[in-house]
Scaffold this motif. Structure first.
Motif, PDB file in Angstrom:
ATOM      1  N   GLU A   4      30.999  41.425  51.115  1.00 58.29           N
ATOM      2  CA  GLU A   4      31.960  42.423  51.526  1.00 58.29           C
ATOM      3  C   GLU A   4      33.284  42.162  50.837  1.00 58.29           C
ATOM      4  N   THR A   5      33.536  40.790  50.694  1.00 61.84           N
ATOM      5  CA  THR A   5      34.746  40.472  49.902  1.00 61.84           C
ATOM      6  C   THR A   5      34.698  40.644  48.484  1.00 61.84           C
ATOM      7  N   ALA A   6      33.619  40.423  47.949  1.00 59.24           N
ATOM      8  CA  ALA A   6      33.267  40.895  46.416  1.00 59.24           C
ATOM      9  C   ALA A   6      33.813  42.144  46.292  1.00 59.24           C
ATOM     10  N   ARG A   7      33.314  43.147  47.112  1.00 61.37           N
ATOM     11  CA  ARG A   7      33.305  44.604  47.012  1.00 61.37           C
ATOM     12  C   ARG A   7      34.922  44.801  47.113  1.00 61.37           C
ATOM     13  N   GLU A   8      35.447  44.524  48.089  1.00 59.45           N
ATOM     14  CA  GLU A   8      36.775  44.960  48.493  1.00 59.45           C
ATOM     15  C   GLU A   8      37.869  44.159  47.660  1.00 59.45           C
ATOM     16  N   ALA A   9      37.552  43.063  47.238  1.00 63.04           N
ATOM     17  CA  ALA A   9      38.519  42.426  46.080  1.00 63.04           C
ATOM     18  C   ALA A   9      38.349  42.951  44.701  1.00 63.04           C
ATOM     19  N   GLY A  10      37.471  43.667  44.407  1.00 60.56           N
ATOM     20  CA  GLY A  10      37.156  44.270  43.171  1.00 60.56           C
ATOM     21  C   GLY A  10      36.419  43.197  42.137  1.00 60.56           C
ATOM     22  N   PHE A  11      35.641  42.491  42.568  1.00 59.27           N
ATOM     23  CA  PHE A  11      34.603  41.511  41.855  1.00 59.27           C
ATOM     24  C   PHE A  11      33.424  42.564  41.561  1.00 59.27           C
ATOM     25  N   GLY A  12      32.959  43.429  42.240  1.00 64.45           N
ATOM     26  CA  GLY A  12      31.954  44.180  41.969  1.00 64.45           C
ATOM     27  C   GLY A  12      30.553  43.697  42.635  1.00 64.45           C
ATOM     28  N   SER A  13      30.566  42.359  42.644  1.00 66.90           N
ATOM     29  CA  SER A  13      29.237  41.666  43.103  1.00 66.90           C
ATOM     30  C   SER A  13      29.409  40.415  43.515  1.00 66.90           C
ATOM     31  N   ARG A  29      31.237  34.621  43.011  1.00 69.15           N
ATOM     32  CA  ARG A  29      30.743  33.182  42.940  1.00 69.15           C
ATOM     33  C   ARG A  29      31.069  32.576  41.774  1.00 69.15           C
ATOM     34  N   ARG A  30      30.930  32.993  40.417  1.00 68.58           N
ATOM     35  CA  ARG A  30      31.222  32.696  39.285  1.00 68.58           C
ATOM     36  C   ARG A  30      32.756  32.375  39.056  1.00 68.58           C
ATOM     37  N   THR A  31      33.521  33.135  39.584  1.00 64.91           N
ATOM     38  CA  THR A  31      34.869  32.932  39.624  1.00 64.91           C
ATOM     39  C   THR A  31      35.402  32.130  40.271  1.00 64.91           C
ATOM     40  N   PHE A  32      34.840  31.867  41.634  1.00 60.51           N
ATOM     41  CA  PHE A  32      35.372  30.894  42.297  1.00 60.51           C
ATOM     42  C   PHE A  32      34.943  29.247  42.116  1.00 60.51           C
ATOM     43  N   VAL A  33      33.762  29.269  41.351  1.00 60.84           N
ATOM     44  CA  VAL A  33      33.320  28.018  41.022  1.00 60.84           C
ATOM     45  C   VAL A  33      34.330  27.560  39.843  1.00 60.84           C
ATOM     46  N   SER A  34      34.524  28.475  38.816  1.00 61.76           N
ATOM     47  CA  SER A  34      35.214  28.310  37.799  1.00 61.76           C
ATOM     48  C   SER A  34      36.651  27.930  37.940  1.00 61.76           C
ATOM     49  N   LEU A  47      41.483  36.754  43.287  1.00 55.99           N
ATOM     50  CA  LEU A  47      41.058  35.776  43.767  1.00 55.99           C
ATOM     51  C   LEU A  47      41.738  35.418  45.170  1.00 55.99           C
ATOM     52  N   ASP A  48      42.950  35.837  44.859  1.00 56.27           N
ATOM     53  CA  ASP A  48      44.064  35.633  46.222  1.00 56.27           C
ATOM     54  C   ASP A  48      43.589  36.793  47.306  1.00 56.27           C
ATOM     55  N   HIS A  49      43.086  37.837  46.902  1.00 58.53           N
ATOM     56  CA  HIS A  49      42.839  38.699  47.814  1.00 58.53           C
ATOM     57  C   HIS A  49      41.472  38.306  48.396  1.00 58.53           C
ATOM     58  N   ALA A  50      40.470  37.659  47.571  1.00 58.49           N
ATOM     59  CA  ALA A  50      39.354  37.468  48.401  1.00 58.49           C
ATOM     60  C   ALA A  50      39.626  36.165  49.081  1.00 58.49           C
ATOM     61  N   LYS A  51      40.403  35.072  48.817  1.00 59.95           N
ATOM     62  CA  LYS A  51      40.529  34.116  49.815  1.00 59.95           C
ATOM     63  C   LYS A  51      41.114  34.556  50.925  1.00 59.95           C
ATOM     64  N   ALA A  52      42.015  35.731  51.202  1.00 64.86           N
ATOM     65  CA  ALA A  52      42.451  36.086  52.375  1.00 64.86           C
ATOM     66  C   ALA A  52      41.274  36.597  53.045  1.00 64.86           C
ATOM     67  N   LEU A  53      40.459  37.475  52.467  1.00 63.61           N
ATOM     68  CA  LEU A  53      39.471  38.202  53.364  1.00 63.61           C
ATOM     69  C   LEU A  53      38.254  37.103  53.694  1.00 63.61           C
ATOM     70  N   LEU A  54      38.224  35.869  52.937  1.00 65.66           N
ATOM     71  CA  LEU A  54      37.333  35.015  53.402  1.00 65.66           C
ATOM     72  C   LEU A  54      37.764  34.146  54.584  1.00 65.66           C
ATOM     73  N   ASP A  55      39.176  34.071  54.561  1.00 63.06           N
ATOM     74  CA  ASP A  55      39.895  33.321  55.578  1.00 63.06           C
ATOM     75  C   ASP A  55      39.873  34.099  56.784  1.00 63.06           C
ATOM     76  N   ALA A  56      40.001  35.288  56.700  1.00 64.27           N
ATOM     77  CA  ALA A  56      39.887  36.074  58.097  1.00 64.27           C
ATOM     78  C   ALA A  56      38.396  36.170  58.508  1.00 64.27           C
ATOM     79  N   GLY A  57      37.445  35.517  57.695  1.00 59.69           N
ATOM     80  CA  GLY A  57      35.867  35.680  58.214  1.00 59.69           C
ATOM     81  C   GLY A  57      35.077  36.731  57.431  1.00 59.69           C
ATOM     82  N   HIS A  58      35.709  37.328  56.477  1.00 56.99           N
ATOM     83  CA  HIS A  58      34.472  38.566  55.953  1.00 56.99           C
ATOM     84  C   HIS A  58      33.382  37.957  55.285  1.00 56.99           C
ATOM     85  N   GLY A  59      32.322  38.473  55.028  1.00 54.48           N
ATOM     86  CA  GLY A  59      31.035  38.123  54.257  1.00 54.48           C
ATOM     87  C   GLY A  59      31.563  38.165  52.846  1.00 54.48           C
TER      88      GLY A  59
END
Length: 333
Positions: free
Chosen positions: A282-291, A296-301, A267-279
């Motif tokens: 791409e963020t889901a893949r690079e951060a290890g969420f798979g899809s 989205r479900r993790t962020f909302v939860s 989640l922290d890695h995904a936040k950093a990627l989104l902060d940097a403007g990644h889609g």
């Protein structure tokens, strides 16, 4: 002001100016729409105080000098979590607590309420950075680290700084109804209810290096390569221990489970990627969420907002080319 609700702000040297100014402006704005709030300011000594901005603030005396209050608001300040709290400040809250209908703290002001004993056995919140300290220091308080504000038995606590504005608006709605509060929100260009909780503002997870070499190797790998398979069995195999033993190590040294730790790092890695403007994909893949859907479900939860909403809020201060309905700056209610 005949029939006014007296709001007493408890202030002290080093208090955070916005902890006072934000809620005070909400109450003052409410007066323009038919409310009747009358402010007063007290300090432990009865002398003026120096705020966090350097501005000196005149006061109306001490806690003993004001009549009974409808609402008492205890402001916060950085020193409340770094030094012992002034006994006179704690005494002021103890003096006012039984004489008010409603006791409120803003940000780290919750530590003053805790020191005064009024939060014992209650649910409360504070700034996300200091929520773990509040929970450790006062184990009899049920700390809600993600809440923007909490009410328990007439005692209201809020998260950091601007959340005090959210809480003040909620108090106005409690007193005068949603229509008047909505008018205040529109006038001040704020949400009636801000989407999401404190977690969307929090900094990345900080973990002391584990003492156990096997656990330290696992933690380092998860942090460096969050997109790898980090299932419990895989992590245990990498550490050379059984899944059950690995779970015990995580619980003993990090106070969490392997799965929860991996999710937080991702989640922290995904936040950093989104902060940097990644889609999002791409963020889901690079951060290890798979899809993107899992992300989205993790962020909302966990954060109460979607990845795209998070990116819009924290990616840049530059205005977006096109605003979505209900985006920041368009109060809702």
């Amino acid at each position: 002001m005949t029939g006014a609700r007296r709001v007493v702000f408890v202030v002290f040297d080093g208090m955070k100016m916005l902890d006072l100014a934000g809620p005070a402006e909400v109450f003052a704005e409410a007066n323009l729409f038919g409310a009747a709030y009358s402010p007063a300011h007290v300090s432990p000594s009865g002398r003026p105080v120096a705020t966090s901005t350097g501005l000196r603030l005149a006061v109306d005396g001490t806690a003993r000098d004001v009549p009974d209050a409808d609402t008492v608001v205890v402001t916060g300040g950085d020193a409340l979590v770094t030094r012992p709290i002034d006994p006179e400040l704690v005494a002021a809250v103890r003096t006012l607590a039984p004489r008010t209908r409603r006791l409120v703290s803003i940000c780290t002001g919750s530590f003053v309420l805790a020191a005064a004993g009024v939060l014992a056995g209650r649910r409360a919140t504070t700034h996300w950075r200091h929520a773990p300290l509040l929970a450790r220091s006062y184990p009899d308080i049920r700390v809600a680290p993600d809440a923007l504000y909490v009410e328990d038995g007439g005692i209201h606590t809020s998260a950091g700084v601007s959340a005090g504005i959210d809480l003040a608006l909620a108090l106005v709605e409690q007193d005068h109804g949603a229509d008047l509060a909505r008018s205040v929100a529109r006038s001040l260009v704020m949400f009636m209810q801000r989407p999401g909780g404190q977690s969307q503002f929090s900094a990345p997870l900080e973990v002391r290096p584990p003492r156990t070499a096997a656990l330290r190797a696992v933690v380092d790998l998860v942090s460096a390569r969050p997109s790898l398979d980090h299932g419990a069995s895989t992590l245990a195999a990498r550490a050379g221990v059984s899944p059950r033993h690995l779970a015990r190590l995580f619980a003993a040294e990090l106070g969490t489970t392997p799965a929860r730790y991996v999710e937080q790092v991702r989640l922290d890695h995904a936040k950093a990627l989104l902060d940097a403007g990644h889609g999002v994909a791409e963020t889901a893949r690079e951060a290890g969420f798979g899809s993107a859907e899992t992300l989205r479900r993790t962020f909302v939860s966990r954060l109460g907002v979607s990845p795209s909403q998070y990116r819009d809020r924290f990616g840049s201060t530059r205005p977006r080319p096109r605003e979505d309905p209900g985006a920041a700056g368009e109060p809702t209610g």
